[in-house]
Scaffold this motif. Structure first.
Motif, short mmCIF file in Angstrom:
data_model
loop_
_atom_site.label_atom_id
_atom_site.label_comp_id
_atom_site.label_asym_id
_atom_site.label_seq_id
_atom_site.Cartn_x
_atom_site.Cartn_y
_atom_site.Cartn_z
N LYS A 174 -8.65 11.83 20.29
CA LYS A 174 -9.61 12.88 20.63
C LYS A 174 -9.16 14.22 20.07
O LYS A 174 -9.20 15.23 20.75
N LYS A 175 -8.72 14.23 18.81
CA LYS A 175 -8.22 15.46 18.19
C LYS A 175 -8.60 15.47 16.72
O LYS A 175 -8.02 14.74 15.90
N SER A 197 0.84 -1.19 0.00
CA SER A 197 0.00 0.00 0.00
C SER A 197 0.88 1.24 0.00
O SER A 197 1.91 1.28 0.64
N GLU A 198 0.43 2.22 -0.71
CA GLU A 198 1.14 3.49 -0.76
C GLU A 198 0.98 4.22 0.57
O GLU A 198 -0.09 4.24 1.15
N GLU A 199 2.07 4.79 1.08
CA GLU A 199 1.98 5.57 2.31
C GLU A 199 1.34 6.92 1.99
O GLU A 199 1.84 7.67 1.18
N VAL A 200 0.22 7.18 2.65
CA VAL A 200 -0.55 8.38 2.39
C VAL A 200 -0.85 9.04 3.74
O VAL A 200 -1.19 8.36 4.70
N PHE A 201 -0.74 10.37 3.79
CA PHE A 201 -1.15 11.08 5.00
C PHE A 201 -2.62 11.42 4.89
O PHE A 201 -3.10 11.89 3.86
N LEU A 202 -3.34 11.17 5.97
CA LEU A 202 -4.75 11.50 6.10
C LEU A 202 -4.94 12.27 7.39
O LEU A 202 -4.00 12.43 8.16
N SER A 203 -6.16 12.73 7.63
CA SER A 203 -6.48 13.42 8.88
C SER A 203 -7.72 12.80 9.49
O SER A 203 -8.54 12.21 8.79
N LEU A 204 -7.85 12.96 10.79
CA LEU A 204 -9.03 12.45 11.49
C LEU A 204 -10.21 13.38 11.23
O LEU A 204 -10.09 14.60 11.30
N LYS A 205 -11.35 12.78 10.93
CA LYS A 205 -12.55 13.53 10.56
C LYS A 205 -13.32 14.04 11.78
O LYS A 205 -14.02 15.03 11.69
N SER A 226 -14.57 5.80 7.24
CA SER A 226 -15.56 6.84 7.51
C SER A 226 -15.04 7.86 8.53
O SER A 226 -15.60 8.95 8.66
N GLN A 227 -13.97 7.53 9.25
CA GLN A 227 -13.41 8.41 10.27
C GLN A 227 -12.21 9.22 9.76
O GLN A 227 -11.58 9.95 10.52
N LEU A 228 -11.90 9.08 8.47
CA LEU A 228 -10.71 9.72 7.89
C LEU A 228 -11.09 10.65 6.75
O LEU A 228 -12.09 10.46 6.08
N LYS A 229 -10.25 11.67 6.54
CA LYS A 229 -10.44 12.58 5.42
C LYS A 229 -9.08 12.92 4.83
O LYS A 229 -8.04 12.72 5.44
N LYS A 230 -9.09 13.44 3.61
CA LYS A 230 -7.85 13.71 2.90
C LYS A 230 -7.31 15.11 3.12
O LYS A 230 -6.33 15.48 2.51
N ILE A 231 -7.94 15.88 3.98
CA ILE A 231 -7.45 17.24 4.22
C ILE A 231 -6.01 17.17 4.72
O ILE A 231 -5.64 16.29 5.48
N ASN A 232 -5.18 18.08 4.22
CA ASN A 232 -3.79 18.10 4.63
C ASN A 232 -3.65 18.86 5.94
O ASN A 232 -4.11 19.98 6.08
N SER A 233 -3.01 18.21 6.88
CA SER A 233 -2.68 18.87 8.14
C SER A 233 -1.27 18.45 8.51
O SER A 233 -0.74 17.48 7.97
N LEU A 234 -0.68 19.19 9.42
CA LEU A 234 0.67 18.86 9.84
C LEU A 234 0.89 19.26 11.28
O LEU A 234 0.11 20.02 11.86
N ILE A 235 1.95 18.71 11.85
CA ILE A 235 2.35 19.02 13.21
C ILE A 235 3.82 19.44 13.17
O ILE A 235 4.66 18.67 12.70
#
Length: 147
Positions: free
Chosen positions: A49-50, A20-28, A80-89
């Motif tokens: 919880k973030k 599988s390709e490594e992909v960054f996702l965000s929590l929805k 269903s709990q994930l989205k493709k919006i880009n976020s970073l820390i």
């Protein structure tokens, strides 16, 4: 002998199984269950919880994604709990600038570990949003996607 080398060449250059390709996702959502296995029958390992927390997808099975986070915690989350919006820390304290230049007006100090939403990127700089604050940060020493 030619056939033997040809067979070796094919085995070396053809994948035996697909990774599988490594992909960054965000929590929805603000509360997301992480499970031991790729099933709702699998017990809950821990709960995030973030909202918008960036996580890396490292595997997938049907409607579940195996993820890993900044602290190397891993488990399975339903799509269903994930989205493709880009976020970073940021991995270190950063200065938020008005424009993508260190000679621009500094707007705020961003503490390491804060979740930032990426609006757009330009080379080594990304325009980010954090609460009501918008500005540019340099993209060195970050966890997440700048795409």
């Amino acid at each position: 002998m030619k056939n033997f080398y040809f067979l070796i060449l094919i085995l070396v250059f053809s994948p035996l199984h697909v990774f599988s390709e490594e992909v960054f996702l965000s929590l929805k959502k603000n509360k997301v269950n992480v499970r031991y296995g790729p099933s709702f029958d699998s017990p809950i390992k821990f709960v995030y919880k973030k909202i918008n927390l960036p996580i890396k997808q490292i595997d997938k099975k049907e409607n579940f994604r195996r993820i890993i986070d900044l602290k190397n915690n891993s488990g399975w989350i339903h799509v269903s709990q994930l989205k493709k919006i880009n976020s970073l820390i940021p991995l270190e304290d950063k200065i938020l600038f008005k424009k993508p230049s260190i000679f621009s007006k500094p707007l705020a100090k961003i503490k390491k570990g804060r979740v930032l939403i990426v609006i757009k990127c330009n080379g080594d700089w990304c325009k980010i949003k954090s609460n009501k604050t918008k500005g540019w940060i340099k993209t060195n020493y970050i966890w997440g996607s700048t795409n």
